[in-house]
Write a protein that holds these residues in place. Sequence first.
Motif, mmCIF file in Angstrom:
data_model
loop_
_atom_site.group_PDB
_atom_site.id
_atom_site.type_symbol
_atom_site.label_atom_id
_atom_site.label_comp_id
_atom_site.label_asym_id
_atom_site.label_seq_id
_atom_site.Cartn_x
_atom_site.Cartn_y
_atom_site.Cartn_z
ATOM 1 N N ASP A 132 -91.900 -17.392 -19.673
ATOM 2 C CA ASP A 132 -92.782 -17.530 -18.512
ATOM 3 C C ASP A 132 -91.879 -17.790 -17.315
ATOM 4 O O ASP A 132 -91.297 -18.867 -17.184
ATOM 5 N N GLN A 133 -91.731 -16.783 -16.481
ATOM 6 C CA GLN A 133 -90.901 -16.877 -15.287
ATOM 7 C C GLN A 133 -91.748 -16.697 -14.038
ATOM 8 O O GLN A 133 -91.237 -16.411 -12.955
ATOM 9 N N THR A 134 -93.060 -16.876 -14.207
ATOM 10 C CA THR A 134 -93.957 -16.531 -13.117
ATOM 11 C C THR A 134 -93.800 -17.425 -11.897
ATOM 12 O O THR A 134 -94.046 -16.981 -10.774
ATOM 13 N N SER A 135 -93.384 -18.665 -12.084
ATOM 14 C CA SER A 135 -93.223 -19.553 -10.927
ATOM 15 C C SER A 135 -92.230 -18.967 -9.929
ATOM 16 O O SER A 135 -92.532 -18.825 -8.737
ATOM 17 N N GLY A 136 -91.037 -18.605 -10.408
ATOM 18 C CA GLY A 136 -90.040 -18.024 -9.523
ATOM 19 C C GLY A 136 -90.450 -16.673 -8.999
ATOM 20 O O GLY A 136 -90.224 -16.349 -7.823
ATOM 21 N N ILE A 137 -91.069 -15.850 -9.848
ATOM 22 C CA ILE A 137 -91.483 -14.507 -9.439
ATOM 23 C C ILE A 137 -92.537 -14.593 -8.336
ATOM 24 O O ILE A 137 -92.440 -13.922 -7.305
ATOM 25 N N ILE A 138 -93.554 -15.429 -8.544
ATOM 26 C CA ILE A 138 -94.627 -15.551 -7.554
ATOM 27 C C ILE A 138 -94.089 -16.095 -6.241
ATOM 28 O O ILE A 138 -94.433 -15.593 -5.162
ATOM 29 N N ASN A 139 -93.241 -17.096 -6.312
ATOM 30 C CA ASN A 139 -92.669 -17.660 -5.079
ATOM 31 C C ASN A 139 -91.866 -16.629 -4.312
ATOM 32 O O ASN A 139 -91.891 -16.597 -3.074
ATOM 33 N N CYS A 140 -91.162 -15.768 -5.037
ATOM 34 C CA CYS A 140 -90.369 -14.735 -4.370
ATOM 35 C C CYS A 140 -91.280 -13.695 -3.713
ATOM 36 O O CYS A 140 -91.050 -13.299 -2.568
ATOM 37 N N TYR A 141 -92.321 -13.254 -4.426
ATOM 38 C CA TYR A 141 -93.268 -12.312 -3.824
ATOM 39 C C TYR A 141 -93.886 -12.910 -2.560
ATOM 40 O O TYR A 141 -93.965 -12.247 -1.521
ATOM 41 N N ARG A 142 -94.314 -14.159 -2.650
ATOM 42 C CA ARG A 142 -94.982 -14.778 -1.502
ATOM 43 C C ARG A 142 -94.029 -14.893 -0.312
ATOM 44 O O ARG A 142 -94.428 -14.666 0.835
ATOM 45 N N LYS A 143 -92.789 -15.236 -0.569
ATOM 46 C CA LYS A 143 -91.810 -15.355 0.517
ATOM 47 C C LYS A 143 -91.603 -14.019 1.207
ATOM 48 O O LYS A 143 -91.586 -13.938 2.451
ATOM 49 N N VAL A 144 -91.449 -12.955 0.422
ATOM 50 C CA VAL A 144 -91.222 -11.625 0.993
ATOM 51 C C VAL A 144 -92.454 -11.155 1.753
ATOM 52 O O VAL A 144 -92.354 -10.663 2.895
ATOM 53 N N ILE A 145 -93.619 -11.288 1.147
ATOM 54 C CA ILE A 145 -94.859 -10.818 1.775
ATOM 55 C C ILE A 145 -95.113 -11.566 3.081
ATOM 56 O O ILE A 145 -95.467 -10.957 4.110
ATOM 57 N N ARG A 146 -94.899 -12.867 3.053
ATOM 58 C CA ARG A 146 -95.087 -13.692 4.251
ATOM 59 C C ARG A 146 -94.100 -13.300 5.352
ATOM 60 O O ARG A 146 -94.462 -13.227 6.534
ATOM 61 N N SER A 147 -92.861 -12.994 4.967
ATOM 62 C CA SER A 147 -91.833 -12.647 5.957
ATOM 63 C C SER A 147 -92.140 -11.339 6.668
ATOM 64 O O SER A 147 -91.647 -11.096 7.775
ATOM 65 N N LEU A 148 -92.957 -10.496 6.036
ATOM 66 C CA LEU A 148 -93.317 -9.215 6.632
ATOM 67 C C LEU A 148 -94.639 -9.276 7.392
ATOM 68 O O LEU A 148 -95.162 -8.252 7.826
ATOM 69 N N GLY A 149 -95.171 -10.483 7.547
ATOM 70 C CA GLY A 149 -96.369 -10.677 8.354
ATOM 71 C C GLY A 149 -97.661 -10.284 7.671
ATOM 72 O O GLY A 149 -98.699 -10.156 8.347
#
Length: 215
Positions: A19-36
């Motif tokens: 279960d690596q979802t914590s890191g994966i989800i945090n990375c997706y959210r960071k990227v998506i947020r950075s792109l507005g």
Amino acid sequence: MKLTRPHTVLWDMDGTLIDQTSGIINCYRKVIRSLGQPEPDDQSIRRSLGGPMADTMALFVAKNQLDDACRAFRHYFPEVMYEGLVILPGALELIEYFHGTGTPQAIFTNKHGDTARQVSHHCDFDRFITTCIGNTDTPWAKPDPRLTRHVLSRLNASTKGACLIGDSPTDVATATAAGIPCYTVATGAHSEVELMDAGASAAFDNLLSLKNAFA
């Protein structure tokens, strides 16, 4: 339910062995947020996992942002890849069981190949499983049967007596396309009922229960 021990085992990684979802989800959210873009909730991201990273990312960013988003994900993910990582119950036990019976095993995943091998080493899977194939290692991704045949060929094995162990409808589709059974575990984002509805050969609550079925 009792299962016949397979001749060859193909493993999914995320949601099955780890279960690596914590890191994966945090990375997706960071990227998506950075792109507005609007930041999705955790469950929306979790339910979208299983295919190539670009397929998930495309659900949350504009088409003209996709290439930049994928590059950003690959840049950020090494910083968080072990954040909250958990080896799922029964993973090492079942891997060691198959190793002890001389059953060839491979990990194949839509996770980036280099990342998958780093995780496999970190979790000690590579002590028993030396073949680990990920996204970008070949021209194909799950559920393309050419990928499954390629992984089997690396083991000098065929589809006869092979099985796939996974946690998602993508894994079921992969096995179905290759003509092999898929034994699933509800340790990812999908329930046993959902996995059986997707066409799984069998579904279990975790890998310990699956191991008992092979005993």
